[in-house]
Design a protein around this motif. Sequence first.
Motif, PDB file in Angstrom:
ATOM      1  N   PRO A 438      95.663  42.609  38.664  1.00 44.00           N
ATOM      2  CA  PRO A 438      94.253  42.682  38.272  1.00 44.00           C
ATOM      3  C   PRO A 438      93.918  41.587  37.261  1.00 44.00           C
ATOM      4  O   PRO A 438      94.813  41.071  36.582  1.00 44.00           O
ATOM      5  N   PRO A 439      92.665  41.204  37.138  1.00 43.94           N
ATOM      6  CA  PRO A 439      92.278  40.163  36.176  1.00 43.94           C
ATOM      7  C   PRO A 439      92.608  40.587  34.743  1.00 43.94           C
ATOM      8  O   PRO A 439      92.374  41.721  34.339  1.00 43.94           O
ATOM      9  N   VAL A 440      93.153  39.651  33.964  1.00 46.99           N
ATOM     10  CA  VAL A 440      93.536  39.909  32.582  1.00 46.99           C
ATOM     11  C   VAL A 440      92.936  38.815  31.710  1.00 46.99           C
ATOM     12  O   VAL A 440      93.097  37.626  31.990  1.00 46.99           O
ATOM     13  N   ASP A 441      92.216  39.208  30.671  1.00 49.72           N
ATOM     14  CA  ASP A 441      91.633  38.259  29.733  1.00 49.72           C
ATOM     15  C   ASP A 441      92.555  38.075  28.534  1.00 49.72           C
ATOM     16  O   ASP A 441      93.248  38.995  28.116  1.00 49.72           O
ATOM     17  N   GLY A 442      92.536  36.860  27.991  1.00 53.18           N
ATOM     18  CA  GLY A 442      93.280  36.604  26.763  1.00 53.18           C
ATOM     19  C   GLY A 442      94.678  36.077  26.963  1.00 53.18           C
ATOM     20  O   GLY A 442      95.364  35.757  25.993  1.00 53.18           O
ATOM     21  N   ILE A 443      95.162  35.966  28.206  1.00 55.86           N
ATOM     22  CA  ILE A 443      96.491  35.433  28.473  1.00 55.86           C
ATOM     23  C   ILE A 443      96.482  34.727  29.817  1.00 55.86           C
ATOM     24  O   ILE A 443      95.853  35.185  30.773  1.00 55.86           O
ATOM     25  N   ARG A 444      97.127  33.571  29.893  1.00 56.63           N
ATOM     26  CA  ARG A 444      97.185  32.786  31.128  1.00 56.63           C
ATOM     27  C   ARG A 444      98.379  33.245  31.954  1.00 56.63           C
ATOM     28  O   ARG A 444      99.503  33.325  31.450  1.00 56.63           O
ATOM     29  N   LEU A 445      98.142  33.535  33.228  1.00 57.82           N
ATOM     30  CA  LEU A 445      99.191  33.983  34.136  1.00 57.82           C
ATOM     31  C   LEU A 445      99.534  32.862  35.106  1.00 57.82           C
ATOM     32  O   LEU A 445      98.650  32.314  35.781  1.00 57.82           O
ATOM     33  N   VAL A 446     100.828  32.522  35.165  1.00 58.78           N
ATOM     34  CA  VAL A 446     101.302  31.445  36.038  1.00 58.78           C
ATOM     35  C   VAL A 446     102.305  32.042  37.018  1.00 58.78           C
ATOM     36  O   VAL A 446     103.356  32.557  36.607  1.00 58.78           O
ATOM     37  N   GLY A 447     101.998  31.974  38.309  1.00 57.12           N
ATOM     38  CA  GLY A 447     102.897  32.489  39.324  1.00 57.12           C
ATOM     39  C   GLY A 447     103.829  31.415  39.857  1.00 57.12           C
ATOM     40  O   GLY A 447     103.407  30.281  40.101  1.00 57.12           O
ATOM     41  N   VAL A 448     105.100  31.741  40.041  1.00 57.92           N
ATOM     42  CA  VAL A 448     106.090  30.787  40.562  1.00 57.92           C
ATOM     43  C   VAL A 448     106.808  31.444  41.737  1.00 57.92           C
ATOM     44  O   VAL A 448     107.041  32.649  41.754  1.00 57.92           O
ATOM     45  N   ARG A 449     107.154  30.623  42.727  1.00 59.48           N
ATOM     46  CA  ARG A 449     107.853  31.121  43.909  1.00 59.48           C
ATOM     47  C   ARG A 449     109.345  30.792  43.881  1.00 59.48           C
ATOM     48  O   ARG A 449     110.134  31.466  44.548  1.00 59.48           O
ATOM     49  N   SER A 450     109.715  29.731  43.140  1.00 58.67           N
ATOM     50  CA  SER A 450     111.116  29.316  43.082  1.00 58.67           C
ATOM     51  C   SER A 450     111.391  28.695  41.718  1.00 58.67           C
ATOM     52  O   SER A 450     110.467  28.443  40.932  1.00 58.67           O
ATOM     53  N   VAL A 451     112.661  28.435  41.460  1.00 56.96           N
ATOM     54  CA  VAL A 451     113.025  27.822  40.175  1.00 56.96           C
ATOM     55  C   VAL A 451     112.509  26.391  40.087  1.00 56.96           C
ATOM     56  O   VAL A 451     112.306  25.870  38.983  1.00 56.96           O
ATOM     57  N   ARG A 452     112.274  25.741  41.239  1.00 56.96           N
ATOM     58  CA  ARG A 452     111.705  24.389  41.192  1.00 56.96           C
ATOM     59  C   ARG A 452     110.273  24.424  40.678  1.00 56.96           C
ATOM     60  O   ARG A 452     109.833  23.488  39.976  1.00 56.96           O
ATOM     61  N   ASP A 453     109.522  25.473  41.005  1.00 55.82           N
ATOM     62  CA  ASP A 453     108.173  25.600  40.447  1.00 55.82           C
ATOM     63  C   ASP A 453     108.222  25.734  38.936  1.00 55.82           C
ATOM     64  O   ASP A 453     107.319  25.264  38.232  1.00 55.82           O
ATOM     65  N   VAL A 454     109.257  26.389  38.424  1.00 55.56           N
ATOM     66  CA  VAL A 454     109.399  26.527  36.978  1.00 55.56           C
ATOM     67  C   VAL A 454     109.633  25.177  36.335  1.00 55.56           C
ATOM     68  O   VAL A 454     109.046  24.841  35.294  1.00 55.56           O
ATOM     69  N   ILE A 455     110.486  24.342  36.961  1.00 58.96           N
ATOM     70  CA  ILE A 455     110.741  22.988  36.442  1.00 58.96           C
ATOM     71  C   ILE A 455     109.457  22.174  36.418  1.00 58.96           C
ATOM     72  O   ILE A 455     109.155  21.471  35.440  1.00 58.96           O
ATOM     73  N   ASP A 456     108.659  22.262  37.495  1.00 58.99           N
ATOM     74  CA  ASP A 456     107.411  21.512  37.556  1.00 58.99           C
ATOM     75  C   ASP A 456     106.438  21.940  36.465  1.00 58.99           C
ATOM     76  O   ASP A 456     105.656  21.125  35.954  1.00 58.99           O
ATOM     77  N   PHE A 457     106.476  23.225  36.098  1.00 58.10           N
ATOM     78  CA  PHE A 457     105.534  23.703  35.094  1.00 58.10           C
ATOM     79  C   PHE A 457     105.950  23.311  33.670  1.00 58.10           C
ATOM     80  O   PHE A 457     105.125  22.857  32.883  1.00 58.10           O
ATOM     81  N   ILE A 458     107.254  23.462  33.365  1.00 56.73           N
ATOM     82  CA  ILE A 458     107.671  23.219  31.980  1.00 56.73           C
ATOM     83  C   ILE A 458     108.033  21.763  31.733  1.00 56.73           C
ATOM     84  O   ILE A 458     108.198  21.390  30.579  1.00 56.73           O
TER      85      ILE A 458
END
Length: 458
Positions: A438-458
């Motif tokens: 559900p929509p949440v205010d006050g915090i950014r939600l980042v969805g990742v499908r694999s550990v490579r997505d985590v590398i791309d984000f950080i």
Amino acid sequence: MAKAKSATVFYCQECGYESAKWMGQCPACRTWNSFVEEPVKKAQPEGGKEKHAGLSSGGKRPAALSEISAEEEERISSGIGELDRVLGGGIVPGSLVLVGGDPGIGKSTLLLQVCRLLSQAGRRVLYVSGEESLRQIKMRAQRIGTFQDSFLLLCETDLGDIEEAILRLKPEIVIIDSIQTMFSNEVSAAPGSVSQVRESTGVFLRLAKSNAISIFIVGHVTKEGTVAGPRVLEHMVDTVLYFEGDRHAAYRILRGVKNRFGSTNEIGVFEMRREGLHEVKNPSEFMLNGRPVGASGCVVSCSMEGTRPILVEIQALVCASSFGFPKRQAAGTDFNRVSLLMAVLEKRLGLQISGCDAYVNIAGGIKIAEPAIDLGIVMAVISSFKNRPIEEGILAFGEVGLSGEVRAVSQAEGRVAEAKKLGFQTCILPQVCLDHFPPVDGIRLVGVRSVRDVIDFI
């Protein structure tokens, strides 16, 4: 004339299996070298027939399921919210509770605090000690606070005298400290042996059920961390509570590993102070105190303990090895799980960490076995290997598979709510969870499908 040899039997210390001879492996629980020799207790005949310990002389009529009342019995509040949470809402009348933990962890202190609060509530409490004198208990009690006259002390190890005192005084709560010091004259074995522990626990079990008395039993633990004595001891009681944590640290964790009256996933968090154990209302804030700023290899993750989300700091240190065989070490989490995650990073991301020493630690000494912290471990290892700190205000949770995929975890809404309450601005979570979020205010939600997505984000 030769003296007749006394009859003995061999017991398995793990499951209580009996055998007429010693065996290397128990046929019931498959444990090696667990048999000990104990003398046989001779049953006392009554009226030409042997009376079974578990049956009353009059017998009971079997009842149909429809005749049994399903109304929940009123529980007794211990006065300590964290203990009531682990017990499932309070003390159940007629229950038998086993409390285990390392020496000096705070078992007797917690139970003495419970006695104080119950006596102030007007309930009759009997504290039976087989290890300390009355003077020693009073000196410890004076540090905790003021006790009422409904709190009674008894220093005794003879099971017959203790049973007589309980039946005479009719207390609502009884504390036995500890079960390994109790002995029965009907059993010729030494106190703390398999026979004595089983006999003592059986007596207290009958007293609790037949008189609706709640009995707490303190049990010593072995060097492996399990309750000393036969494993059948844990099967006989209604609830098994374990104290976790370093005795030299400030915090203690009370975990229920068995509970017939509630969930076994709940934990209670306490802080050791001079006046006794103080319950921690917000464990997440307590665990994150002293977190370093701008250091590589530090990531905050979230674990669920029952219905309670707890934020923990995961620390990793990856450095070049000085030896031919790299060293791996994990504190607070499963060592094999850490090795598996590092193999995933090397195979799926191409990180050359096979020649590096790696150390992973859950700060504060807490032990986490939930796979939801996999993503936090992966991010901490990558951060330390690259020597790049993770931005402040980021929290991550998710299970990592062998293909490098980030899989869904349960109760994601509760984890995000706890992160938002403690001021985190970004939460990295599995994309599968985010799709139904559900929509949440006050915090950014980042969805990742694999550990490579985590590398791309950080």
